[in-house]
Design an enzyme around this catalytic site. Sequence first.
Site, PDB file in Angstrom:
ATOM      1  N   SER A 147       0.820  -1.207   0.000  1.00 19.11           N
ATOM      2  CA  SER A 147       0.000   0.000   0.000  1.00 19.11           C
ATOM      3  C   SER A 147       0.860   1.266   0.000  1.00 19.11           C
ATOM      4  CB  SER A 147      -0.893  -0.015   1.242  1.00 19.11           C
ATOM      5  OG  SER A 147      -1.643   1.175   1.314  1.00 19.11           O
TER       6      SER A 147
ATOM      7  N   ASN B 145       8.836   8.591   4.624  1.00 18.81           N
ATOM      8  CA  ASN B 145       7.727   9.287   3.981  1.00 18.81           C
ATOM      9  C   ASN B 145       6.766   9.797   5.026  1.00 18.81           C
ATOM     10  OD1 ASN B 145       4.759   8.091   3.797  1.00 18.81           O
ATOM     11  ND2 ASN B 145       6.164   6.365   4.021  1.00 18.81           N
TER      12      ASN B 145
ATOM     13  N   CYS C 138      -0.436   3.544  10.548  1.00 22.82           N
ATOM     14  CA  CYS C 138       0.177   4.644   9.820  1.00 22.82           C
ATOM     15  C   CYS C 138       0.769   5.640  10.803  1.00 22.82           C
ATOM     16  CB  CYS C 138      -0.846   5.344   8.927  1.00 22.82           C
ATOM     17  SG  CYS C 138      -0.108   6.717   8.018  1.00 22.82           S
TER      18      CYS C 138
ATOM     19  N   LYS D 201      -2.903  -4.672   9.661  1.00 17.25           N
ATOM     20  CA  LYS D 201      -1.508  -4.286   9.388  1.00 17.25           C
ATOM     21  C   LYS D 201      -0.927  -3.609  10.622  1.00 17.25           C
ATOM     22  CE  LYS D 201       1.405  -1.971   5.991  1.00 17.25           C
ATOM     23  NZ  LYS D 201       1.447  -1.408   4.639  1.00 17.25           N
TER      24      LYS D 201
ATOM     25  N   ILE E 225       5.314  -5.638   8.303  1.00 18.52           N
ATOM     26  CA  ILE E 225       5.066  -4.527   9.201  1.00 18.52           C
ATOM     27  C   ILE E 225       4.815  -3.250   8.404  1.00 18.52           C
ATOM     28  CG2 ILE E 225       6.449  -5.361  11.156  1.00 18.52           C
ATOM     29  CD1 ILE E 225       8.810  -3.717  10.032  1.00 18.52           C
ATOM     30  N   ASN E 226       4.273  -2.254   9.077  1.00 22.30           N
ATOM     31  CA  ASN E 226       4.235  -0.908   8.509  1.00 22.30           C
ATOM     32  C   ASN E 226       5.595  -0.245   8.791  1.00 22.30           C
ATOM     33  OD1 ASN E 226       3.321   1.653   7.514  1.00 22.30           O
ATOM     34  ND2 ASN E 226       1.240   1.073   8.056  1.00 22.30           N
TER      35      ASN E 226
ATOM     36  N   GLY F 279       8.360  -5.231   4.344  1.00 19.06           N
ATOM     37  CA  GLY F 279       9.427  -4.417   4.920  1.00 19.06           C
ATOM     38  C   GLY F 279      10.775  -4.709   4.294  1.00 19.06           C
ATOM     39  N   GLY F 280      11.213  -3.812   3.418  1.00 17.39           N
ATOM     40  CA  GLY F 280      12.568  -3.900   2.877  1.00 17.39           C
ATOM     41  C   GLY F 280      12.813  -4.993   1.867  1.00 17.39           C
TER      42      GLY F 280
ATOM     43  N   GLY G 294       7.334  -2.770  -1.317  1.00 17.07           N
ATOM     44  CA  GLY G 294       6.941  -1.358  -1.243  1.00 17.07           C
ATOM     45  C   GLY G 294       7.957  -0.437  -1.861  1.00 17.07           C
TER      46      GLY G 294
END
Lengths: 243, 304
Positions: B21, B69, B131, B167, B193-194, B245-246, B267
């Site tokens: 996302s 971000n 978020c 999430k 993860i976020n 993640g990454g 992402g």
Amino acid sequence: MDIQNCKILSNEKIAKNTYKMVLECNTKSITKPGQFINITLQDFYLRRPISVCDYDANSITIIYKILGQGTKSMASLTPDIILNCMIGLGNGFDITKSDKNPIIIGGGVGVPPLYRLAKELVKIGISPKVLLGFNIGEEVFLANEFSALGCEVLVATADGSIGHKGFVTELLDGIEYDYFFTCGPLAMLKAVCNMTISDGQISLEERMGCGFGACMGCSIMTHSGAKRICKEGPVFEKKELIW
Amino acid sequence: MVDISVSLGNINLPNPIIAASGTFGYGYEFSKYFNLNILGGISIKGTTLEPRFGNPTPRIAECYSGMINSVGMQNPGIKNVIGEQIPMLRKCFNNLILANIGGFSIGEFVACAKLVNECDDIGMLELNVSCPNLHADGENFGTSPEALKEVVKEVRKVLTKKPLYVKLTPNVTDIVKMAKICEEQGADGLSLINTLLGMRIDLATKKPIIANKMGGFSGKAIFPVALRAIYQVYQQVKIPIIGIGGVSSARDVIEMMLAGATAVQVGSQTLINPFAMKEIVANLPKVMAEYKINKIQDIIGGGH
Ligand SMILES: Cc1cc2nc3c(=O)[nH]c(=O)nc-3n(C[C@H](O)[C@H](O)[C@H](O)COP(=O)(O)OP(=O)(O)OC[C@H]3O[C@@H](n4cnc5c(N)ncnc54)[C@H](O)[C@@H]3O)c2cc1C
Ligand SMILES: Cc1cc2nc3c(=O)[nH]c(=O)nc-3n(C[C@H](O)[C@H](O)[C@H](O)COP(=O)(O)O)c2cc1C
Ligand code: FES
């Protein structure tokens, strides 16, 4: 947009802290002046967005200033090194909206994309007046190249060592024009929009995550809603912008 | 021939790769770069009940092997997303669409969930309680056990027709505790993860680069943190995990699945290379062959 591995053909200093790099690549994805490329540099995570200053079928010329660590490392690159570039990004200037007597106003490293723009205008029989602003005389670049296109060029420097002493916007006094194109630091763009009496197009900058419209990192609010500087921009019409 | 298909609960995916996302817009704009159907799924940009412009710019800062971000969920609101964006995506994409939903109140999450429940094109709701960009200090539903319990419980009540994936944020002392709360409240799975709450200061201006000062840290650098979270949670919950993640290579995908992920989202890597997911899907069989893996589903949790 396409992505290519581009060979550096040359990379030389042309003014104080300012370099001109020519990259070998296929340029079919470039459709308008004012578009930019996004360059991967070794050891840096994000790409660096730099405007296309000029191009032909097999090469792109960019002009960049050393600002931080990434552009500093760019300045040390030698010919034959390969750089991965996203090419043909953004909307660019729309020359069909120009009137017969446009001016081009550039400030510092906002000047490069305006060179190709002037070339395209000259091609369709319009010779724009070009007003260029820099901080000091040693930083001035491209003024002769604009003249060589047949444009009338006026330069302003803050220290007065070349041309008018003061801001580029002060050169607007007494000049006749019916349209404008501009790119440069935000404060200059704002002043240009306030002082100009005609419509025009403004090229904006923002820190970018992707450069191709995927992350919403570069958004601005306009009179016609939220826009991405990298995708719907970097060029906007004066009447769209909210200052 | 190796088998790269996976089953996420009762959803079958042709491969485990899902667009994360916020890093692939609503997908359809990128269908001109490659055929989106090579992807297992696409998680759309985080969506809220009302349209949001998001945070002031600069919203982006660079880090060593990553980025920060602070977009702040810029989106045109759930009605527009369901009415316009999802149908456009559906025209060029046949696989799983995840609706990533954010919010400021339980009422907002519930209102969105009701609309998602009735949208046939959405395959799953990904509840974004994590978020870091909605409140100044990075706080959100996912950092409070009580708030997390309430929101998952209430959304579960109205989300009767779709799987619910929550999430989670890594910005907590005990992510396993949060994962267990979600499982107890009826979540079908977890997205882990976020982003990590982070910041950068500009030496030239001596001020934070991001207008909101802090933002979410993502990209290659956070891979070990994500892997650790997935590994810990896999040991303590039974519901499937989507690892995030990454991730930047097919090797990373396999490593994350060994830790316990059933599917994997990509992402930030897409932001620096729009073809990253296509390349990962293409490389997956080669890397599997190299490590003598025939069926990717068989390696899930294999690292335990
Ligand atoms: C559409 C567009 C066109 C541009 N065209 C030119 C050009 O023709 N010539 C030129 O010299 N510069 C141009 N710039 C600015 C140029 O991108 C930055 O100067 C450069 O990215 C700085 O990188 P750095 O590593 O030296 O700086 P650092 O501060 O070390 O960079 C850190 C991060 O911030 C970003 N960043 C920092 N300053 C800027 C900025 N002003 N704008 C965008 N991103 C920034 C970098 O890309 C990088 O991700 C343009 C920017 C945009 C958005
Ligand atoms: C620019 C950007 C925007 C994001 N927006 C969202 C969002 O709207 N909703 C969400 O759940 N996660 C969002 N994320 C987080 C990613 O989906 C992902 O969880 C995180 O970036 C870690 O993965 P990565 O390292 O592969 O990027 C965003 C990340 C980035 C970089
Ligand atoms: S920089 Fe990602 S949308 Fe513009």
